[in-house]
Each structure stands twice: as structure tokens, then as C-alpha cells.
Scaffold this active site. Structure first.
Site, mmCIF file in Angstrom:
data_model
loop_
_atom_site.group_PDB
_atom_site.id
_atom_site.type_symbol
_atom_site.label_atom_id
_atom_site.label_comp_id
_atom_site.label_asym_id
_atom_site.label_seq_id
_atom_site.Cartn_x
_atom_site.Cartn_y
_atom_site.Cartn_z
ATOM 1 N N GLN A 223 2.859 25.820 16.816
ATOM 2 C CA GLN A 223 2.776 25.978 18.169
ATOM 3 C C GLN A 223 2.540 24.537 18.762
ATOM 4 O OE1 GLN A 223 0.503 29.032 19.690
ATOM 5 N NE2 GLN A 223 0.918 30.609 18.327
ATOM 6 N N GLY A 227 -1.263 19.684 16.645
ATOM 7 C CA GLY A 227 -1.576 18.711 15.908
ATOM 8 C C GLY A 227 -0.429 18.090 14.918
ATOM 9 N N THR A 229 2.089 16.103 15.491
ATOM 10 C CA THR A 229 2.289 14.692 15.665
ATOM 11 C C THR A 229 1.201 13.656 14.972
ATOM 12 O OG1 THR A 229 3.729 15.036 17.410
ATOM 13 C CG2 THR A 229 3.018 12.820 17.240
ATOM 14 N N GLU A 445 -13.821 45.286 36.803
ATOM 15 C CA GLU A 445 -14.410 44.426 35.721
ATOM 16 C C GLU A 445 -15.322 45.041 34.772
ATOM 17 O OE1 GLU A 445 -12.382 41.944 35.060
ATOM 18 O OE2 GLU A 445 -11.340 41.856 36.693
ATOM 19 N N HIS A 448 -14.065 47.106 31.981
ATOM 20 C CA HIS A 448 -13.667 46.541 30.837
ATOM 21 C C HIS A 448 -14.934 46.140 30.099
ATOM 22 C CE1 HIS A 448 -9.370 45.944 32.020
ATOM 23 N NE2 HIS A 448 -9.964 45.180 33.279
#
Length: 641
Positions: A223, A227, A229, A445, A448
Site C-alpha cells: 500500500q 516504505g 522507496t 455515539e 457504539h
């Protein structure tokens, strides 16, 4: 390699040809206006000149020798007496031979003897004087065409060089501080895979003596932000070899053949610098499967890919050139690129787990001034799914927040706020809820949070807030009980139940619902459909009804293969609905059984607006939030005083 490339001319630097044209125009205009503005000169013949002298029209006479060795020529110039000059005339000129000049001088002597009060002033220049302006102007007029021709030829040569530069590769040679493996955390397996490549670059003879062939190409898959590169740079830094980096899109141009020429030039330069590493970032831009996509293939891209395939399989295995490439779309790459002998090794860069995130945090915290009380393990637990790039951005945002508030160190509060900003956007403090809307968001909330506390296998709620961020009026931050590669059916059902807890709480407490559950439904429906069509977790049996088509359209898979009938599609919809309904009823049952907990969490959410896991656990255990209650008592006592 950069030394071979000629420096580019600044866009602000004028063209030499334009400068020459401007100079020539300026010279021409100078002579033109000088000629126009200068007074007119009367040209005499000998008889007219003698008559003018005898009639008293001449005031001065200046004789200058202008002839050569074979011609005794003199130029006689001068001015008229006052009132005797013709209209618009300022002076006169006459050219005479030497013997005729002697006659004129005798006439002037006679005139001066007869007119002693108004004599003619006579001057004599026996030698030739150099007129520098005439010489310079003449030289300029002669040299200008020559210079113009030379510049035109140089311009043509420059255009030719530009055409050659256009086909040169654009790879950059990495300079400055070398990246080491110590700069990379949370990728131990990937670094171990790269160890033999480093050893080969350092000791190629050892492998050649054994007859071993080190992989010519290594493809890094993962993805964005994992890291890829950075790992390639670290391999070059550890091996102490030149590192050429280029993007796949740098090869492809409008003109056919340019990309292939750049590939050839890149490998030519690499062979001169061997042992070395060539890193091609986003290789899917040039390595996409040939002939794929709407409208067929792309001639320029395909020629570039063909040249890349030839170069990778054409140079000797002992040259010490290793090709590394990165992509997050390995499915679109041409099979010929992935075959053994080219990119014959793939290394997948995974999204870091909690332990890896903790190590990455330590690496990026080296340059940050952090509060010593911060525990990296707690921070890592709160940011599931963050890549290395996300973590670096998180700490940078935290540093910006601390600097904005003029603090000397980065606190845990800064990191929490930075995590919220990265994932959801900045808090919209200017947006105010109405009392009823705030109450509904708080209960949503809180729903949840109750499911997270009371449903087995449900994800832990780390934080709930009713502070608006982005498009959300509030949100709950979940972290899985344990990070896994595979999830059981019961765990997926618990995830769906958690997502539906907010809507159930609204329905129970207000006998009404809001649009706040939009994203919850999206996640729940996606999970339920995947359970039915991909994971075989329904009464339809262990059959995969949907899969990636494998056909690449414009670089992205837009379609799904539909390998089932309309009747089966109806059954799929029924199974998805059954899963959602089952989880919805389960959430309703849990909320009804824990209304007191729901009320308590919602009450403190309305007051505090943000509750952490510690706060939620305290409310669940005691029904109170001690630090807030103490604060309320102190404020009430101050008001009473």
C-alpha cells in the site's frame, strides 16, 4: 550521471538571436536619426566656391588631406558668414586636388588683404586623422552579418542537442546522506530478504564462484506509505553503491520512441556505474499489461516496456546491476515483466502491526521533543491501520500543534488531537449543535460504546466524541482486541453489530432516526455482502460469487465478474439482509439491557464532549466520572461564594 547533462537555460534568459537583432536595429536607428537631425551641408564646385569667397560668404576654411599615395586629394570644409548661408545649411564641403587647393589659398590671401576687418579664418591639417566612429560603425556593419550567421548555426546545433537531451534518461543519482536499515523500523522480514542482495553487491565474486544467480529484479509491492522507496534506498545505502531513481511516468512521452531511448540510456549509464541499483517507482505507469484497457494498447508505452524487457534480460548477470521497482498495483503488470529472469522476486510491504507501529514511532520520534511520560505502546494501540508515512505525518502534526501553542514538548494530548486531524480532519469548533441534536449525537455515539463494552469479540472503543470533524457529527474510535490476518464469522458479526449500535440507540431513545448512521451502514453492508459473496459465511454455501474481473480498464478494475444468475442474486440480497437484521436485533437487545449505561455515557458525553477508554471504563464500573464530578463541585462552590 547528472554531470553529463547540460545545464538547462533559464526561461528568463533572452535568446541570443533576439539580442543581435535588437543591437542591429539600434545601430541602424542611430545612424538614421543622426543623418536626419544633422544640418545640411552645401557641396560646392570650384567655380562656385571661388565666387563665394570673393563675395564674402565664407567665414572659415579648413583643409584636410584625404588622398592616398597616388591621389593628392584635399577635403575643404568650413562655415558661412552670418546671413549668407543658404536656408537649412550649416556648412559646406568641396574636394580639391593639391594644385587647385594652392590656387584657392592664393585667392583667400588676396581676399584677406583687401578685407582686413573680416578675414577668412584658415586652418590646415596635413596628416590623415582617424575617424574612430566611422571605423567602428563599418566594422559593426561587416561583423554583424557574420555574427548573425554564427549564432544561427549555433542555435541549430543547440536545437539538435535539445532533441538528443529529450531522449536521455531522467534518472537521478541519489546524493547526500545515505539511508540505512537503522532508519527503517517494523520491516524485519523485508530487511532480511534484502540482506543477500546487499551481500551480493558487496561481494559479487562469492556468488559468481558458486555459480549462483542473484535476482536481477526485485519488485516491492504494498500500500502507499508502507516504505517501498525507503527500503530500496536503504539497500543502496547499506551496500554503498550508486542509487539511480526514476518514476515510471518519466519514461513515457507523447512521441513514440522517446521512452525506449530513455530506457537504453539509463542502462548504459548504469553499466558504467556498476555495481549499482536502478529503482523505478510506480512501475505500473510503464509496465502495465500490453494491449489492456479500453481502446487497446498504447504504442509509446508498449515500446518502452518492450525495451525495458530486453534490457533486463539482455545484460550479463555478473554486471552487478540490480533493478528494484515499487508499485501498489501488481495486478496490472505485464506477465513478461514478472517472469523469472526479470522481476523474479516479489517482496510485499505489509501495513505495520502494533509492535511495528511502536518501532516506527521510536524512529520518527528521534528528531521530536516528546514528553517523557508518553508511552509509544499506547500510541501504537490507538492508531490501527497507520502506515509508516501516516505515523510520520501524525508526529509532524503533533509537533505543529505543540509549536502553535508555544509548548516546549509534544504531549499525549497533542498526539491524540493529531490522530483525529489525520483521520477525520480538524475539529469544527465554530459549528454549534442545537440541544436536541447534541443529545441525539451523544446517544448515537454512546450506543457504539455500549456495544463495544457488552458484546463479546466486539472491537474496543478507545474514544468517543461528539465534536464535529469533517463530514461526521461525532465518531467512535475502535481498536481490535487482537490484530489478525484472518477473522472468524463471529468476529465479523460483532463488527457489524458495533456499526449498528448508534442507529439502534437513536431508535430506542427517541423513537426517531437521523442520517448520522450513513457511514455505519456502508461498513456494515460491505462486511455482510463480503461474508455472503466472498467468504462463504451464509446458507448459500462455500461459493465465491464475486471476484476481481482481472480485466484492467484505464488502470483500475471497475467491474466485478457476475458468475451467478438473477435468482442467486436475489438469494444473495436476502442473505445480506438476514445478516444485517440479525445483528440489528442483537444490538437492540444489548442496548435495551444496558439503558442505564447508555444514559450515563450519553450524559457525560453531552457535558465533556470527548471520552477516552479510561473514562468509559470508569463510567461502566461506577456510573460516574470522578474527575468531571469533582470539577463540577468546585465550580459550584466558587459560584456560591
Amino acid at each position: 550521471m547528472n554531470k553529463q547533462q547540460k545545464p538547462k537555460r533559464s526561461p528568463l534568459r533572452p535568446d541570443y538571436l533576439v539580442i543581435v537583432i535588437i543591437i542591429l536595429l539600434a545601430i541602424g536607428m542611430y545612424f538614421f536619426f543622426t543623418e536626419m537631425m544633422a544640418p545640411k551641408v552645401k557641396q560646392f564646385d570650384e567655380f562656385e566656391f571661388i565666387a563665394a569667397i570673393e563675395s564674402g560668404q565664407i567665414a572659415t576654411v579648413r583643409s584636410e588631406y584625404v588622398g592616398g599615395d597616388n591621389f593628392n586629394l584635399w577635403e575643404v570644409t568650413g562655415t558661412f558668414t552670418t546671413g549668407n548661408a543658404p536656408e537649412g545649411v550649416g556648412s559646406y564641403v568641396i574636394i580639391l586636388y593639391g594644385d587647385r587647393l594652392n590656387n584657392i589659398q592664393d585667392i583667400i590671401i588676396t581676399y584677406n588683404e583687401l578685407n582686413p576687418s573680416t578675414p577668412i579664418t584658415v586652418s590646415f591639417v596635413p596628416h590623415v586623422s582617424v575617424d574612430f566612429w566611422n571605423i567602428i560603425s563599418t566594422l559593426l556593419l561587416i561583423a554583424a552579418p557574420i555574427v548573425l550567421v554564427v549564432i544561427m548555426f549555433r542555435s541549430m546545433s543547440s536545437q539538435s542537442n535539445k532533441a538528443q537531451d529529450f531522449t536521455k534518461n531522467r534518472a537521478k543519482l541519489s546524493q547526500g546522506r545515505k539511508v540505512k536499515f537503522s532508519d527503517i523500523a517494523g520491516a524485519d522480514e523485508e530487511k532480511a530478504e534484502m540482506a543477500e542482495l546487499i551481500d551480493f553487491l558487496k561481494n559479487p565474486k562469492k556468488y559468481a564462484d558458486m555459480g549462483a544467480r542473484v535476482p536481477k529484479g526485485v519488485l516491492l509491492v504494498g500500500q502507499p506509505g508502507t516504505g517501498k522507496t525507503l527500503l530500496a534506498k536503504a539497500v543502496a545505502g547499506e551496500a554503498q553503491v550508486p542509487f539511480f531513481s526514476i518514476s515510471g511516468s518519466d519514461f513515457v512521452e507523447l512521441y513514440v520512441g522517446v521512452g525506449a531511448s530513455r530506457v537504453r540510456d539509463l542502462f548504459k549509464v548504469a553499466k558504467q556505474s556498476a555495481p549499482c541499483i536502478i529503482f523505478i517507482d510506480e512501475i505500473d505507469a510503464v509496465g502495465r499489461q500490453r494491449g489492456a484497457g479500453m481502446g487497446g494498447g498504447n504504442d509509446e508505452r508498449e515500446q518502452t516496456l518492450n525495451q525495458l524487457l530486453v534490457e533486463m534480460d539482455g545484460f550479463s548477470a555478473n554486471l552487478g546491476i540490480i533493478i528494484m521497482a515499487a508499485t501498489n498495483r501488481p495486478d496490472v503488470l505485464d506477465p513478461a515483466l514478472l517472469r523469472p529472469g526479470r522481476f523474479d522476486r516479489q517482496i510485499t510491504m505489509q501495513v505495520p502491526d502494533q509492535k511495528s507501529r511502536e518501532e516506527i514511532l521510536k524512529v520518527h520520534a528521534r528528531s521530536k521533543k516528546l514528553d517523557p511520560t508518553i508511552k509509544f505502546s499506547e500510541v501504537a494501540m490507538r492508531i490501527p491501520g497507520f502506515t509508516g508515512a501516516d505515523i510520520e505525518n501524525l508526529l509532524n502534526e503533533a509537533a505543529l500543534l505543540a509549536a502553535r501553542e508555544s509548548r516546549t514538548v509534544i504531549s499525549m494530548q497533542d498526539i491524540d488531537e493529531a490522530a483525529d486531524r489525520v483521520t477525520m480532519g480538524p475539529a469544527k469548533k465554530s459549528r454549534k449543535y442545537s440541544p436536541n441534536e447534541k443529545k441525539m449525537v451523544a446517544y448515537h455515539e454512546a450506543g457504539h460504546a455500549v456495544i463495544g463494552l457488552k458484546v463479546n469479540l466486539a472491537s474496543t472503543v478507545q474514544k468517543v466524541t461528539i465534536v464535529p470533524r469533517g463530514r461526521a457529527g461525532g465518531y467512535a474510535l475502535y481498536t481490535p482486541v487482537e490484530e489478525k490476518f484472518n477473522y472468524a464469522k463471529s468476529e465479523l458479526l460483532a463488527m457489524i453489530t458495533s456499526a449498528l449500535g448508534g442507529r439502534v440507540a437513536e431508535e430506542i431513545m427517541f423513537d426517531d432516526v437521523t442520517t448520522g448512521a450513513y457511514d455505519d451502514f456502508k461498513r456494515a453492508t460491505k462486511l455482510a455482502r463480503s461474508m455472503v459473496t466472498e467468504y462463504g459465511m451464509s446458507d448459500l454455501g462455500p461459493i465465491q460469487y464475486e471476484s476481481d474481473s482481472g480485466n484492467v480498464f484505464l488502470g483500475r478494475d471497475y467491474l466485478k465478474d457476475k458468475n451467478f444468475s438473477d435468482a442467486v442474486a436475489l438469494e444473495i440480497d436476502r442473505e445480506v439482509r438476514a445478516i444485517i437484521t440479525e445483528c440489528y436485533e442483537h444490538a437492540r437487545k444489548v442496548i435495551n439491557e444496558n439503558k442505564n449505561l447508555l444514559d450515563n455515557i450519553a450524559k457525560y458525553l453531552i457535558a465533556v464532549e470527548t471520552l477516552t477508554k479510561t473514562d468509559i471504563d470508569e463510567i461502566a464500573a461506577t456510573g460516574q466520572l470522578q474527575w468531571w464530578d469533582n470539577r463540577e463541585v468546585e465550580e459550584d462552590s466558587k459560584k456560591s461564594e
